[in-house]
Design an enzyme around this catalytic site. Structure first.
Site, PDB file in Angstrom:
ATOM      1  N   HIS A 112       0.880  -1.171   0.000  1.00  0.00           N
ATOM      2  CA  HIS A 112       0.000   0.000   0.000  1.00  0.00           C
ATOM      3  C   HIS A 112       0.922   1.226   0.000  1.00  0.00           C
ATOM      4  O   HIS A 112       1.912   1.256   0.734  1.00  0.00           O
ATOM      5  CB  HIS A 112      -0.900  -0.003   1.236  1.00  0.00           C
ATOM      6  CG  HIS A 112      -1.927   1.092   1.219  1.00  0.00           C
ATOM      7  ND1 HIS A 112      -1.636   2.390   1.565  1.00  0.00           N
ATOM      8  CD2 HIS A 112      -3.236   1.068   0.875  1.00  0.00           C
ATOM      9  CE1 HIS A 112      -2.725   3.123   1.446  1.00  0.00           C
ATOM     10  NE2 HIS A 112      -3.712   2.342   1.028  1.00  0.00           N
ATOM     11  N   GLU A 141       0.844   4.187   1.313  1.00  0.00           N
ATOM     12  CA  GLU A 141       1.069   4.803   2.625  1.00  0.00           C
ATOM     13  C   GLU A 141       2.053   3.971   3.454  1.00  0.00           C
ATOM     14  O   GLU A 141       2.971   4.499   4.074  1.00  0.00           O
ATOM     15  CB  GLU A 141      -0.271   4.925   3.354  1.00  0.00           C
ATOM     16  CG  GLU A 141      -0.187   5.598   4.700  1.00  0.00           C
ATOM     17  CD  GLU A 141      -1.534   5.661   5.402  1.00  0.00           C
ATOM     18  OE1 GLU A 141      -1.521   5.738   6.639  1.00  0.00           O
ATOM     19  OE2 GLU A 141      -2.593   5.644   4.736  1.00  0.00           O
ATOM     20  N   THR A 160      -3.771   4.560   7.850  1.00  0.00           N
ATOM     21  CA  THR A 160      -5.002   5.287   8.194  1.00  0.00           C
ATOM     22  C   THR A 160      -6.265   4.678   7.593  1.00  0.00           C
ATOM     23  O   THR A 160      -7.365   5.044   7.987  1.00  0.00           O
ATOM     24  CB  THR A 160      -4.907   6.762   7.746  1.00  0.00           C
ATOM     25  OG1 THR A 160      -4.706   6.799   6.331  1.00  0.00           O
ATOM     26  CG2 THR A 160      -3.784   7.479   8.462  1.00  0.00           C
ATOM     27  N   CYS A 194      -8.186   7.289   9.855  1.00  0.00           N
ATOM     28  CA  CYS A 194      -8.733   8.562   9.387  1.00  0.00           C
ATOM     29  C   CYS A 194     -10.132   8.741   9.975  1.00  0.00           C
ATOM     30  O   CYS A 194     -10.940   7.814   9.958  1.00  0.00           O
ATOM     31  CB  CYS A 194      -8.742   8.521   7.865  1.00  0.00           C
ATOM     32  SG  CYS A 194      -9.986   9.462   7.034  1.00  0.00           S
ATOM     33  N   SER A 244     -10.248   1.307  -3.764  1.00  0.00           N
ATOM     34  CA  SER A 244     -10.189   2.161  -2.577  1.00  0.00           C
ATOM     35  C   SER A 244     -10.137   1.317  -1.311  1.00  0.00           C
ATOM     36  O   SER A 244     -11.044   0.538  -1.027  1.00  0.00           O
ATOM     37  CB  SER A 244     -11.427   3.072  -2.540  1.00  0.00           C
ATOM     38  OG  SER A 244     -11.622   3.588  -1.243  1.00  0.00           O
ATOM     39  N   SER A 299     -13.828   9.036  -0.674  1.00  0.00           N
ATOM     40  CA  SER A 299     -13.552   9.805  -1.895  1.00  0.00           C
ATOM     41  C   SER A 299     -14.583   9.557  -2.996  1.00  0.00           C
ATOM     42  O   SER A 299     -14.391   9.959  -4.134  1.00  0.00           O
ATOM     43  CB  SER A 299     -12.145   9.475  -2.413  1.00  0.00           C
ATOM     44  OG  SER A 299     -12.043   8.086  -2.674  1.00  0.00           O
TER      45      SER A 299
END
Length: 170
Positions: free
Chosen positions: A14, A16, A51, A79, A107, A153
């Site tokens: 990933h 991140e 997150t 998040c 996502s 998103s």
């Protein structure tokens, strides 16, 4: 504290997680698929996470880490928008018999919403769609009350199209 070990919980590959892994050699990666090597002698490790994780899986992992490292310092980094959406899935009324998660299949937070909904509501039909067109594959005539949620998103127009499709097909 630059001397403190860090346990970073995430999903391998990933973006991140990959960035975090590259920041320091004090980071010990807890891969959610592979687990963690608890034989490492870590003292007072700082525990951080990707997150986009679900609050359900992170709670279990935090408990596991605390069982091995009693002095671990846990920082839940989910998040807020993702966490709130996941927690709201727990509050879905019983009269809802259909749950639709709208979001991009790539996502992470949309996938987590779908996983949480499927786990918590085994008695309901839970669908993960990218657009209302994905609903054409299902006969939804017998479902009376739908709960629609989405990844953080997901554009509002896609959610509204799903809602309109459901209203028009009644």
């Amino acid at each position: 504290n630059s001397k403190q070990d860090i346990i970073y919980i995430g999903k391998s590959n990933h973006p991140e997680a990959e960035v975090c892994k590259s920041l320091t050699n004090k980071l010990h990666f807890y891969d959610i698929k592979e687990g963690f090597d608890f034989s490492k002698n870590l003292i007072n490790p700082l525990v951080l996470n990707q997150t986009t994780m679900s609050f359900i899986e992170i709670k279990h992992i935090h408990e596991e880490i605390l069982n091995h490292y009693k002095d671990a310092e846990i920082h839940n980094e989910i998040c807020d928008a993702s966490r709130l959406r996941q927690e709201n899935i727990k509050l879905i009324p019983n009269e809802c018999d259909l749950i639709i998660v709208v979001g991009d299949k790539k996502s992470s937070n949309s996938n987590k919403l779908y996983e949480v909904a499927s786990l918590l509501h085994k008695d309901k039909l839970v669908l993960f769609v990218e657009t209302y067109k994905d609903l054409l594959n299902y006969d939804l005539r017998n479902y009376k009350n739908a709960f629609i949620t989405s990844g953080t998103s997901t554009p509002m127009n896609l959610i509204n199209e799903v809602k309109k499709y459901l209203e028009d097909s009644k």
